[in-house]
Write an enzyme that holds these catalytic residues in place. Structure first.
Site, PDB file in Angstrom:
ATOM      1  N   SER A  44       6.401  -6.986 -21.104  1.00 46.95           N
ATOM      2  CA  SER A  44       5.852  -7.285 -19.780  1.00 46.95           C
ATOM      3  C   SER A  44       6.660  -8.315 -19.002  1.00 46.95           C
ATOM      4  CB  SER A  44       4.400  -7.732 -19.910  1.00 46.95           C
ATOM      5  OG  SER A  44       4.296  -8.829 -20.788  1.00 46.95           O
TER       6      SER A  44
ATOM      7  N   LYS B 145      -2.879  -1.054 -14.411  1.00 47.64           N
ATOM      8  CA  LYS B 145      -1.554  -1.204 -13.808  1.00 47.64           C
ATOM      9  C   LYS B 145      -1.210   0.065 -13.017  1.00 47.64           C
ATOM     10  CE  LYS B 145      -0.718  -5.094 -16.631  1.00 47.64           C
ATOM     11  NZ  LYS B 145      -0.708  -5.606 -17.988  1.00 47.64           N
TER      12      LYS B 145
ATOM     13  N   HIS C 280       2.424  -1.366 -19.579  1.00 46.38           N
ATOM     14  CA  HIS C 280       3.386  -1.173 -18.481  1.00 46.38           C
ATOM     15  C   HIS C 280       4.109   0.163 -18.565  1.00 46.38           C
ATOM     16  CE1 HIS C 280       2.996  -5.201 -16.832  1.00 46.38           C
ATOM     17  NE2 HIS C 280       2.868  -5.604 -18.086  1.00 46.38           N
TER      18      HIS C 280
HETATM   19  C1  LIG Z   1      -1.509  -6.620 -18.650  1.00 49.58           C
HETATM   20  C2  LIG Z   1      -1.321  -6.477 -20.107  1.00 49.58           C
HETATM   21  C3  LIG Z   1      -2.412  -6.468 -20.972  1.00 49.58           C
HETATM   22  C4  LIG Z   1      -3.797  -6.805 -20.495  1.00 49.58           C
HETATM   23  O1  LIG Z   1      -4.366  -5.761 -19.790  1.00 49.58           O
HETATM   24  P1  LIG Z   1      -5.580  -6.092 -18.796  1.00 49.58           P
HETATM   25  O2  LIG Z   1      -6.187  -4.778 -18.515  1.00 49.58           O
HETATM   26  O3  LIG Z   1      -4.964  -6.734 -17.605  1.00 49.58           O
HETATM   27  O4  LIG Z   1      -6.497  -7.018 -19.521  1.00 49.58           O
HETATM   28  C5  LIG Z   1      -2.186  -6.212 -22.305  1.00 49.58           C
HETATM   29  N1  LIG Z   1      -0.933  -5.987 -22.765  1.00 49.58           N
HETATM   30  C6  LIG Z   1       0.142  -6.025 -21.957  1.00 49.58           C
HETATM   31  C7  LIG Z   1       1.496  -5.759 -22.526  1.00 49.58           C
HETATM   32  C8  LIG Z   1      -0.021  -6.282 -20.612  1.00 49.58           C
HETATM   33  O5  LIG Z   1       1.033  -6.356 -19.814  1.00 49.58           O
END
Ligand SMILES: *Cc1c(COP(=O)(O)O)cnc(C)c1O
Length: 392
Positions: A181, A240, A209
């Site tokens: 990320s 996302k 992602h």
């Molecule tokens: C954003 C993210 C999460 C968390 O997801 P949310 O739905 O925002 O709680 C978990 N793992 C990774 C790699 C992320 O980038």
């Protein structure tokens, strides 16, 4: 003064340039956003495909609100297991090509619940050093032995696995983000799966992602590597690229059955509102039906990445719409971000502990809905300020 520690905590953060503050965004997430009454080009959203304010997601939510109400009333195991949840799970399992799927409230809660629900004292977890905080937290909560390997370092992982075999752990699992990320690179899943087979280890990936972004149909890195059937635990989020909210865990029927019983962040929390599930489902369908969005995302990504590289910025080994512009010190990152904001471009500074010390950066994220002009404007400003700060 029993709360003097609050003051010292804040002062301490301030001194290290690590104090964070919230900014108020008004209106929807898009390539342009409004902050304190001014419009900015948005280069820090994970809304990769521009679906967060898509009229079809809004309509799906509104329809659900009218027919199913807002609150879900209870946890899934009590009386909150609604047809909207099950529709999302069925479609997600079909899309991902797995037997079954379980929806969690968020990606954070999914990782915490999955890892602590499946693993315990006597097990061992191998975790990439750059894995998301929720993986670390879930691992710590599990009580399993937690072994971190250097980022994407297959050789080091290969040394660690036989050592664990000698130590006689009950279960082994390798856990990795599929797209990292903060660095934007892709985990070597083919090699990880091969090692896991050789050393009788499970594999879990976090596709937060990658879902909607990687693979011919946007199913994630599991699709990109052709490993949808080989990876035991496939977690990802609707928050996302799908433009929605919530998260999934895909895998075998037995896996899902165990999680329904053992994942405490699933059992002991109220189900997500049906309108949220309905909008996320619509996002998933659009990912599947409109590959042109993904093509545009990649076109935009290549344009901006090539521009930043040509300008001489340090962008690490990114292979995705997450483009790190590494400036090393937290103070520089904050200053860079502040000056960009002055010039109408919103890119957030990422500092420790989110990234290792001396690797503070701007994290530039590209969206399918950025126009060529948006990208050129951002590139121009990044170059201009980058020169001023002697970074290029
Ligand atoms: C954003 C993210 C999460 C968390 O997801 P949310 O739905 O925002 O709680 C978990 N793992 C990774 C790699 C992320 O980038």
């Amino acid at each position: 003064m029993k709360s003097a520690f609050l003051q010292t905590t804040l002062e301490d953060l301030e001194k290290k340039d690590l104090r964070r503050r919230l900014r108020t965004v008004e209106g929807p997430q898009g390539p342009r956003i409004r902050i304190d009454g001014r419009e900015y080009l948005n280069f820090c959203s994970n809304n990769y495909l521009g679906l967060a304010d898509d009229p079809r997601l809004i309509e799906a939510a509104v329809e659900s609100l009218k027919s199913e109400g807002f609150g879900s009333g209870a946890s899934r195991l009590v009386c909150g297991n609604l047809s909207a949840h099950e529709r999302l799970e069925e479609e997600c399992a079909r899309f991902k090509g797995t037997e079954d799927c379980l929806v969690f409230t968020s990606g954070y809660m999914a990782n915490v619940g999955i890892i602590s629900g499946l693993f315990e004292r006597g097990d061992v977890i191998f975790s990439d050093r750059l894995n998301h905080a929720s993986i670390i937290d879930g691992s710590q909560l599990s009580g399993a032995e937690f072994k971190r390997y250097p980022h994407a370092d297959i050789h080091k992982l290969e040394e660690m696995l036989p050592e664990a075999a000698v130590a006689g752990f009950k279960k082994k699992v390798i856990i990795t983000d599929s797209v990292f990320s903060m660095d934007g690179d892709i985990a070597p899943l083919d090699k990880i799966v091969e090692l896991a087979r050789r050393y009788d280890s499970l594999v879990m990936i976090d596709e937060a992602h990658a879902f909607g972004v990687l693979g011919e149909h946007g199913k994630g890195a599991a699709e990109l590597f052709g490993l949808a059937k080989e990876i035991d635990i496939q977690m990802g989020t609707f928050s996302k690229a799908a433009g929605g909210f919530g998260a999934y865990c895909c895998g075998s029927k037995e896996l899902i059955d165990v999680l329904v019983n053992k994942a405490r962040s699933f059992v002991y929390t109220t189900a997500i509102p049906p309108s949220v599930a309905a909008a996320s489902l619509r996002g998933l369908q659009i990912i599947e039906q409109e590959p042109e969005r993904r093509r545009q995302l990649w076109d935009n990504t290549h344009f901006l990445l090539n521009g930043l590289k040509a300008a001489g910025f340090e962008t690490l080994n990114t292979q995705t719409p997450i483009i790190p512009v590494v400036v090393k010190e937290a103070r520089t990152a904050v200053e860079f971000s502040r000056r960009l904001l002055e010039r109408g471009v919103f890119v957030s500074a990422i500092r420790p502990p989110t990234v290792p010390v001396h690797t503070a950066r701007l994290r530039v994220t590209v969206m399918a809905t950025h126009t060529r002009q948006d990208l050129q404007e951002a590139l121009g400003q990044l170059q201009h300020i980058g020169k001023d700060l002697c970074l290029i």
